[in-house]
Design a protein around this motif. Structure first.
Motif, PDB file in Angstrom:
ATOM      1  N   ILE A 108       0.800  -0.738   0.316  1.00  9.94           N
ATOM      2  CA  ILE A 108      -0.495  -0.150  -0.221  1.00  9.94           C
ATOM      3  C   ILE A 108       1.095   0.569   0.272  1.00  9.94           C
ATOM      4  O   ILE A 108       1.840   1.302   0.878  1.00  9.94           O
ATOM      5  CB  ILE A 108      -0.797  -0.269   1.364  1.00  9.94           C
ATOM      6  CG1 ILE A 108      -2.059  -1.057   0.567  1.00  9.94           C
ATOM      7  CG2 ILE A 108      -1.572   1.637   1.771  1.00  9.94           C
ATOM      8  CD1 ILE A 108      -1.503  -2.633   1.848  1.00  9.94           C
ATOM      9  N   GLU A 109       0.704   2.037  -1.177  1.00  6.85           N
ATOM     10  CA  GLU A 109       1.642   3.216  -1.657  1.00  6.85           C
ATOM     11  C   GLU A 109       1.236   4.473  -1.143  1.00  6.85           C
ATOM     12  O   GLU A 109      -0.191   4.638  -1.190  1.00  6.85           O
ATOM     13  CB  GLU A 109       2.137   2.943  -3.127  1.00  6.85           C
ATOM     14  CG  GLU A 109       2.947   1.895  -3.014  1.00  6.85           C
ATOM     15  CD  GLU A 109       3.352   1.634  -4.849  1.00  6.85           C
ATOM     16  OE1 GLU A 109       3.737   3.510  -4.652  1.00  6.85           O
ATOM     17  OE2 GLU A 109       2.922   1.201  -5.347  1.00  6.85           O
ATOM     18  N   GLY A 110       2.180   5.607  -0.550  1.00  7.98           N
ATOM     19  CA  GLY A 110       0.801   6.983  -0.969  1.00  7.98           C
ATOM     20  C   GLY A 110       0.916   7.401   0.355  1.00  7.98           C
ATOM     21  O   GLY A 110       1.053   6.334   1.654  1.00  7.98           O
ATOM     22  N   LYS A 116      -9.256  12.234   2.708  1.00 12.80           N
ATOM     23  CA  LYS A 116      -9.374  11.222   1.956  1.00 12.80           C
ATOM     24  C   LYS A 116      -9.307  10.038   2.670  1.00 12.80           C
ATOM     25  O   LYS A 116      -9.447   9.232   2.284  1.00 12.80           O
ATOM     26  CB  LYS A 116      -8.144  11.495   0.803  1.00 12.80           C
ATOM     27  CG  LYS A 116      -8.540  12.926   0.507  1.00 12.80           C
ATOM     28  CD  LYS A 116      -7.064  12.705  -1.008  1.00 12.80           C
ATOM     29  CE  LYS A 116      -7.484  13.464  -1.579  1.00 12.80           C
ATOM     30  NZ  LYS A 116      -5.721  13.793  -3.311  1.00 12.80           N
ATOM     31  N   MET A 117      -9.928  10.251   3.679  1.00 13.32           N
ATOM     32  CA  MET A 117     -10.170   9.155   4.732  1.00 13.32           C
ATOM     33  C   MET A 117     -12.079   8.655   4.208  1.00 13.32           C
ATOM     34  O   MET A 117     -12.341   8.894   3.623  1.00 13.32           O
ATOM     35  CB  MET A 117     -10.611   9.150   6.414  1.00 13.32           C
ATOM     36  CG  MET A 117      -8.913   9.518   6.725  1.00 13.32           C
ATOM     37  SD  MET A 117      -9.545   9.513   9.030  1.00 13.32           S
ATOM     38  CE  MET A 117      -9.473   8.153   9.347  1.00 13.32           C
ATOM     39  N   GLY A 118     -11.502   6.963   4.083  1.00 11.51           N
ATOM     40  CA  GLY A 118     -13.102   6.762   3.537  1.00 11.51           C
ATOM     41  C   GLY A 118     -13.054   5.551   4.554  1.00 11.51           C
ATOM     42  O   GLY A 118     -11.986   4.249   5.016  1.00 11.51           O
ATOM     43  N   ASN A 127      -6.334   8.381  -2.636  1.00 11.80           N
ATOM     44  CA  ASN A 127      -5.068   8.492  -2.440  1.00 11.80           C
ATOM     45  C   ASN A 127      -3.757   7.107  -3.048  1.00 11.80           C
ATOM     46  O   ASN A 127      -3.299   7.381  -3.942  1.00 11.80           O
ATOM     47  CB  ASN A 127      -4.465   9.142  -2.140  1.00 11.80           C
ATOM     48  CG  ASN A 127      -3.562   9.540  -0.781  1.00 11.80           C
ATOM     49  OD1 ASN A 127      -4.477  10.013  -0.017  1.00 11.80           O
ATOM     50  ND2 ASN A 127      -2.858   9.572  -0.771  1.00 11.80           N
ATOM     51  N   GLN A 128      -3.562   6.543  -1.340  1.00 14.66           N
ATOM     52  CA  GLN A 128      -4.007   5.073  -1.639  1.00 14.66           C
ATOM     53  C   GLN A 128      -3.379   4.920  -2.440  1.00 14.66           C
ATOM     54  O   GLN A 128      -4.773   3.834  -3.165  1.00 14.66           O
ATOM     55  CB  GLN A 128      -3.752   4.784   0.239  1.00 14.66           C
ATOM     56  CG  GLN A 128      -2.339   5.789   0.793  1.00 14.66           C
ATOM     57  CD  GLN A 128      -3.001   5.493   2.404  1.00 14.66           C
ATOM     58  OE1 GLN A 128      -4.162   5.206   2.826  1.00 14.66           O
ATOM     59  NE2 GLN A 128      -1.762   5.675   3.174  1.00 14.66           N
ATOM     60  N   ILE A 129      -2.128   3.377  -2.851  1.00 16.85           N
ATOM     61  CA  ILE A 129      -2.624   2.951  -4.037  1.00 16.85           C
ATOM     62  C   ILE A 129      -2.397   1.202  -3.675  1.00 16.85           C
ATOM     63  O   ILE A 129      -0.855   0.878  -2.953  1.00 16.85           O
ATOM     64  CB  ILE A 129      -1.841   3.432  -5.448  1.00 16.85           C
ATOM     65  CG1 ILE A 129      -0.552   3.105  -5.384  1.00 16.85           C
ATOM     66  CG2 ILE A 129      -2.950   4.606  -5.508  1.00 16.85           C
ATOM     67  CD1 ILE A 129       0.087   3.302  -6.723  1.00 16.85           C
TER      68      ILE A 129
END
Length: 187
Positions: A108-110, A116-118, A127-129
């Motif tokens: 998990i990158e970024g 942008k929590m969810g 935004n994390q990929i």
């Protein structure tokens, strides 16, 4: 702990030191590089557990901030499923960090972005990929983006509460602590 921070029964390793200082970090005390155990002492402590788990997850702090120590550890691990939470993106990594990164089955990158929590599986913010450097999970990466959070697990150890997982809302852990306080638990 199962499926909270990776597939199956896992050992989760929180490494100290982080250059990012993300607003809303859930473990800000781990930003300090000068806490934790030395590599050899740590390995001796986890070695008896390695044949009892399905995988190992590295989080922090920022695991790649100590790439030299992480690389030593990764080279000594058996064929466990390996997962990494990192604030870096691949294009930001130096050579040693890339060597570590490439040994992971799922990454998990970024950097975490509070606004942008969810409700995301293993991602604190949208935004994390996901990536699968070894290719092990390439076939399911799209499904992981659609999956909901694995939740938070609360473990009572001696006289303390330990929270595992990725919060889905601002102050989620604080709300759990408040509810437990109302029921007579002290923090």
């Amino acid at each position: 702990m199962e499926n909270i921070l990776g597939f199956g029964k896992r050992l989760v390793v929180w490494m100290s030191g982080c250059p990012f200082r993300c607003d809303g970090c859930i473990v800000p005390h781990l930003q300090n590089l000068n806490i934790g155990k030395e590599y050899e002492d740590f390995y001796k402590k986890i070695e008896p557990l390695l044949d009892k788990i399905d995988g190992i997850t590295f989080s922090g702090g920022e695991p790649l901030f100590q790439a030299d120590e992480l690389l030593k550890l990764l080279k000594r691990l058996p064929n466990l499923d390996k997962m990494l939470f990192t604030g870096y993106y691949y294009n930001e990594l130096n050579e040693m960090q890339r060597e570590c990164f490439d040994m992971f089955d799922l990454v998990i990158e970024g950097r975490f972005e509070k606004e942008k929590m969810g409700d995301f599986l293993w991602r604190g913010s949208s935004n994390q990929i996901f990536s699968s450097p070894t290719g092990k999970y390439n076939d399911i990466l799209d499904k992981l983006y659609k999956a909901k959070s694995a939740g938070i697990e609360v473990v009572v150890k001696e006289n303390e509460f330990i929270f595992y997982g990725i919060p889905t809302k601002n102050n989620e852990i604080e709300k759990i602590k408040k509810e437990l306080s109302l029921r007579g638990f002290l923090f």
